[in-house]
Design a protein around this motif. Structure first.
Motif, mmCIF file in Angstrom:
data_model
loop_
_atom_site.group_PDB
_atom_site.id
_atom_site.type_symbol
_atom_site.label_atom_id
_atom_site.label_comp_id
_atom_site.label_asym_id
_atom_site.label_seq_id
_atom_site.Cartn_x
_atom_site.Cartn_y
_atom_site.Cartn_z
ATOM 1 N N LEU A 198 0.828 -1.204 0.000
ATOM 2 C CA LEU A 198 0.000 0.000 0.000
ATOM 3 C C LEU A 198 0.864 1.256 0.000
ATOM 4 C CD1 LEU A 198 -3.279 0.123 1.978
ATOM 5 C CD2 LEU A 198 -1.918 2.171 1.773
ATOM 6 N N LEU A 199 1.889 1.252 0.831
ATOM 7 C CA LEU A 199 2.791 2.404 0.898
ATOM 8 C C LEU A 199 3.500 2.625 -0.435
ATOM 9 C CD1 LEU A 199 4.182 4.630 2.563
ATOM 10 C CD2 LEU A 199 5.881 2.912 3.266
ATOM 11 N N ALA A 200 3.859 1.539 -1.119
ATOM 12 C CA ALA A 200 4.544 1.661 -2.405
ATOM 13 C C ALA A 200 3.709 2.449 -3.407
ATOM 14 C CB ALA A 200 4.877 0.279 -2.960
ATOM 15 N N VAL A 201 2.394 2.156 -3.471
ATOM 16 C CA VAL A 201 1.517 2.872 -4.404
ATOM 17 C C VAL A 201 1.349 4.319 -3.964
ATOM 18 C CG1 VAL A 201 -0.778 2.948 -5.445
ATOM 19 C CG2 VAL A 201 0.325 0.750 -5.038
ATOM 20 N N ARG A 202 1.181 4.550 -2.675
ATOM 21 C CA ARG A 202 1.036 5.924 -2.173
ATOM 22 C C ARG A 202 2.267 6.763 -2.513
ATOM 23 N NH1 ARG A 202 -2.982 7.224 1.623
ATOM 24 N NH2 ARG A 202 -1.642 8.833 2.510
ATOM 25 N N LEU A 203 3.443 6.170 -2.376
ATOM 26 C CA LEU A 203 4.677 6.915 -2.684
ATOM 27 C C LEU A 203 4.754 7.259 -4.167
ATOM 28 C CD1 LEU A 203 7.296 5.027 -0.460
ATOM 29 C CD2 LEU A 203 6.371 7.332 -0.103
ATOM 30 N N TYR A 204 4.324 6.319 -5.017
ATOM 31 C CA TYR A 204 4.291 6.603 -6.456
ATOM 32 C C TYR A 204 3.366 7.781 -6.753
ATOM 33 C CZ TYR A 204 6.789 2.409 -8.136
ATOM 34 O OH TYR A 204 7.728 1.469 -8.430
ATOM 35 N N ILE A 205 2.169 7.771 -6.156
ATOM 36 C CA ILE A 205 1.204 8.842 -6.424
ATOM 37 C C ILE A 205 1.719 10.173 -5.897
ATOM 38 C CG2 ILE A 205 -1.150 9.646 -5.943
ATOM 39 C CD1 ILE A 205 -1.910 6.615 -5.800
ATOM 40 N N ASN A 206 2.306 10.146 -4.704
ATOM 41 C CA ASN A 206 2.899 11.373 -4.155
ATOM 42 C C ASN A 206 3.954 11.933 -5.097
ATOM 43 O OD1 ASN A 206 1.329 11.195 -1.880
ATOM 44 N ND2 ASN A 206 2.914 10.254 -0.606
ATOM 45 N N LYS A 256 10.779 -3.757 -5.282
ATOM 46 C CA LYS A 256 12.203 -3.945 -5.611
ATOM 47 C C LYS A 256 12.704 -5.327 -5.199
ATOM 48 C CE LYS A 256 13.371 0.991 -5.513
ATOM 49 N NZ LYS A 256 11.973 1.433 -5.584
ATOM 50 N N LYS A 257 12.006 -6.352 -5.704
ATOM 51 C CA LYS A 257 12.366 -7.729 -5.412
ATOM 52 C C LYS A 257 12.526 -8.523 -6.704
ATOM 53 C CE LYS A 257 11.851 -6.949 -0.997
ATOM 54 N NZ LYS A 257 13.022 -6.852 -0.088
ATOM 55 N N ALA A 258 13.593 -9.317 -6.772
ATOM 56 C CA ALA A 258 13.824 -10.225 -7.894
ATOM 57 C C ALA A 258 13.885 -11.644 -7.325
ATOM 58 C CB ALA A 258 15.126 -9.883 -8.611
ATOM 59 N N PRO A 259 12.730 -12.310 -7.226
ATOM 60 C CA PRO A 259 12.676 -13.548 -6.460
ATOM 61 C C PRO A 259 13.061 -14.798 -7.244
ATOM 62 C CG PRO A 259 10.498 -13.010 -7.261
ATOM 63 C CD PRO A 259 11.420 -11.908 -7.730
ATOM 64 N N LEU A 260 13.423 -15.843 -6.506
ATOM 65 C CA LEU A 260 13.363 -17.187 -7.033
ATOM 66 C C LEU A 260 11.884 -17.564 -7.148
ATOM 67 C CD1 LEU A 260 16.092 -18.887 -4.804
ATOM 68 C CD2 LEU A 260 16.332 -18.195 -7.202
ATOM 69 N N ILE A 261 11.559 -18.418 -8.104
ATOM 70 C CA ILE A 261 10.153 -18.727 -8.368
ATOM 71 C C ILE A 261 9.883 -20.198 -8.093
ATOM 72 C CG2 ILE A 261 8.296 -18.693 -10.078
ATOM 73 C CD1 ILE A 261 9.897 -16.545 -11.593
ATOM 74 N N GLN A 270 17.662 -14.616 -1.046
ATOM 75 C CA GLN A 270 16.871 -14.113 -2.167
ATOM 76 C C GLN A 270 15.385 -14.314 -1.875
ATOM 77 O OE1 GLN A 270 18.319 -15.553 -5.890
ATOM 78 N NE2 GLN A 270 16.861 -14.381 -7.128
ATOM 79 N N PRO A 271 14.535 -13.342 -2.232
ATOM 80 C CA PRO A 271 13.087 -13.505 -2.034
ATOM 81 C C PRO A 271 12.560 -14.713 -2.812
ATOM 82 C CG PRO A 271 13.632 -11.239 -2.576
ATOM 83 C CD PRO A 271 14.862 -12.036 -2.822
ATOM 84 N N VAL A 272 11.379 -15.173 -2.431
ATOM 85 C CA VAL A 272 10.739 -16.305 -3.098
ATOM 86 C C VAL A 272 9.324 -15.911 -3.522
ATOM 87 C CG1 VAL A 272 9.872 -18.668 -2.826
ATOM 88 C CG2 VAL A 272 12.077 -18.036 -1.835
ATOM 89 N N ASP A 318 17.460 -5.633 -11.318
ATOM 90 C CA ASP A 318 18.808 -5.722 -10.742
ATOM 91 C C ASP A 318 18.824 -5.053 -9.368
ATOM 92 O OD1 ASP A 318 21.505 -6.136 -10.366
ATOM 93 O OD2 ASP A 318 22.134 -4.455 -11.637
ATOM 94 N N PHE A 319 18.261 -5.750 -8.380
ATOM 95 C CA PHE A 319 18.190 -5.217 -7.020
ATOM 96 C C PHE A 319 19.217 -5.942 -6.149
ATOM 97 C CE2 PHE A 319 13.659 -5.178 -8.549
ATOM 98 C CZ PHE A 319 13.628 -3.825 -8.841
ATOM 99 N N ARG A 320 20.079 -5.166 -5.550
ATOM 100 C CA ARG A 320 21.090 -5.766 -4.670
ATOM 101 C C ARG A 320 20.605 -5.676 -3.232
ATOM 102 N NH1 ARG A 320 23.551 -3.966 -9.087
ATOM 103 N NH2 ARG A 320 25.342 -5.125 -9.918
#
Length: 556
Positions: free
Chosen positions: A4-12, A171-176, A211-213, A204-206
């Motif tokens: 939710l915060l991610a979308v709010r920051l984009y709109i701001n 900002k996540k590049a997960p294993l699937i 690693q996220p899943v 390309d997120f360091r």
């Protein structure tokens, strides 16, 4: 990981980048929903956005060159064509264009060629192509995704875009990982991996740590959860009244006041709802009583306005007083209607039987007799009777005594539309034991771990007979957090394997999730503070929407 915060920051950022001055927000049908679930219109107005328009609303908008135009749209062919026309004949002084997902460079070039008057000041991709229902729950608002149990290419592409945008937003590049029994889950996993490879610079997120899943599941693995009556506030409202982009229609409520015919339930704009959305039905009554007492206390404070000091105190506290007043009216109305429906439709009796069916506590004979009694009850609606029959179909799918004919006749007598009488057979094809990896009803041999969990639960006792069911997704994610999720059933894509326990997990349910599953993930997040889990689905189902999904699943 706050969706939710991610979308709010984009709109701001969209609004701030255009600088001071009066603005118009130009959107399409889908981005209007994306914005409305995270921002109230009054909040946007405070940011100097005084006009809201649809880019696909035709050419009848006024020319207002004194306004800056913030355009937030999905990167579709129609939207690009509409923007090209808009830029050839601009109605506003300047344009700041933001696409909710990745847009081809050829489309950017086409827009540049149409900008003959050089009114475009900015073009960017802001990855907000999903509905942020809460910090950890998202929906793509897409229904009826199954086409003879497979993808339609356009739908697969849209789901891939929505899911990938959530990964980019956080900002996540997960294993699937994906459900191996579902070809649709496998194809979606492949499309996400292909996109991540193609747009490798974007992904390309360091990040430090494991690693996220991303775990992709198919609704067909658990057809039980969407069929059950719910008893937490948010899920109950959706089940009995329906929630669409935070809005609840009360237009059919008897003697409803005009201003209450539609209400907004938003965790961002409603403190009571944010605090109580996961409270059970019994707890809600206590909470609303406390809210009313707080309101009455403040109302008494405002009865005497005799001095300048009293007037000053009243003016200073009035916005909060008015806010509490509105919350009391809204939630008393909603809870009153829920209570009326529970009593009118015998939902406590129905829910008790539902829970006993899915908990595997009834043999066929007892279940059959109790179902006959309830279905014959004139207070029980045809929808609730059908849900019981569908749960019976799954629970006793392999039982030689299963009697579908008797229940079909009883449903017909209750006036159930003829097409819905086909749903038990459709459910067997949709989510029957031949497709599932999991024994939903614990009727077969269980593992030692599962046996101990059930034994421990039995020793503790069932705290609430109406909430015995635990959705499958909670067990799967719990296993994933502990790095015990079986790889043959839920393999990694591409042979890459995570040896450590994951810290960031995305769960996506194609075919739609439920609010009960959102609550289950909330509980897992509380129990595992070192791990962060988000869950999303193509839509958020209640029983009615799931039955529509089920009906259409095997249609040509």
């Amino acid at each position: 990981m706050d969706l939710l915060l991610a979308v709010r920051l984009y709109i701001n950022k969209m609004i701030d980048e255009s600088g001071p001055g009066m603005k118009v927000l130009l959107m399409d049908k889908e981005t209007i929903s994306i914005v409305s679930v995270v921002y109230a219109q009054s909040e946007v107005l405070r940011k100097e956005v005084y006009l809201f328009e649809r880019i696909d609303g035709g050419g009848n908008r006024e020319i207002m060159k004194h306004l800056k135009c913030i355009c937030f749209v999905r990167p579709t062919r129609d939207n690009v064509d509409n923007l090209c026309h808009e830029l050839k004949f601009p109605k506003y002084g300047s344009y700041y264009i933001y696409f909710s997902n990745i847009i081809p460079k050829t489309d950017i070039k086409q827009l540049a060629e149409c900008d003959e008057q050089e009114v475009v000041k900015e073009i960017q991709e802001f990855y907000a192509d999903y509905l942020a229902v809460s910090a950890h729950v998202f929906s793509l608002n897409i229904t009826n995704i199954y086409h003879e149990f497979n993808w339609v290419p356009e739908t697969l592409n849209r789901v891939m875009q929505g899911l990938s945008s959530t990964l980019l937003a956080l900002k996540k590049a997960p294993l699937i990982r994906y459900q191996n029994s579902s070809e649709m889950a496998h194809r979606l996993a492949e499309r996400i991996r292909q996109l991540m490879a193609k747009e490798s610079s974007l992904f390309d997120f360091r990040t430090a740590g494991p690693q996220p899943v991303l775990l992709i599941l198919d609704r067909r693995e658990d057809s039980v959860s969407p069929l059950l009556n719910q008893w937490t506030y948010q899920a109950m409202v959706h089940e009995l009244l329906g929630i669409q982009t935070n809005r609840v229609s009360l237009a059919d409520v008897p003697n409803i006041a005009r201003e209450m015919q539609e209400v907004v339930l938003s965790t961002e704009q409603d403190e009571f709802y944010a605090a109580n959305r996961y409270a059970n039905f019994g707890e809600i009554a206590t909470s609303i009583k406390q809210l009313m007492e707080e309101y009455q206390t403040k109302a008494k404070m405002h009865t005497k306005v005799e001095s300048i000091a009293d007037m000053k105190t009243f003016i200073e506290s009035y916005p909060q007083f008015k806010k509490i007043s509105g919350a009391v009216s809204k939630h008393v109305t909603v809870i009153g209607e829920l209570s009326r429906l529970v009593a009118q439709n015998e939902l406590l009796q129905i829910s008790e039987l539902e829970q006993e069916i899915v908990a595997g506590q009834l043999d066929h004979g007892d279940c059959f007799q109790r179902m006959r009694q309830l279905i014959a009850n004139p207070k029980v609606t045809s929808l609730d009777a059908l849900r019981l029959v569908l749960l019976y179909t799954l629970r006793f799918e392999k039982d030689p005594n299963r009697d579908s004919h008797t229940f079909a006749e009883m449903l017909r007598k209750k006036g159930l539309p003829e097409r819905w009488l086909q749903l038990p057979d459709k459910l067997a094809r949709f989510g029957g034991s031949r497709f599932r990896l999991t024994d939903l009803f614990h009727s077969e041999t269980v593992s030692a771990d599962a046996f101990m969990r059930r034994l421990t639960k039995g020793i503790r006792g069932v705290e609430n007979i109406y909430t015995q069911h635990v959705p499958l997704v909670k067990d799967l994610v719990d296993q994933l957090i502990k790095n015990r999720l079986k790889e043959p059933a839920y393999p990694y894509l591409g042979g890459v394997e995570l040896k450590e326990r994951p810290q960031d997990i995305f769960v996506f349910v194609l075919g739609g999730m439920t609010y009960e599953e959102g609550y289950a993930i909330h509980e897992l997040n509380k129990a595992n503070p070192s791990c962060r889990v988000c869950i999303g689905g193509t839509t958020i189902h209640n029983a009615k929407s799931f039955l529509e999904e089920l009906w259409n699943a095997d249609q040509p």
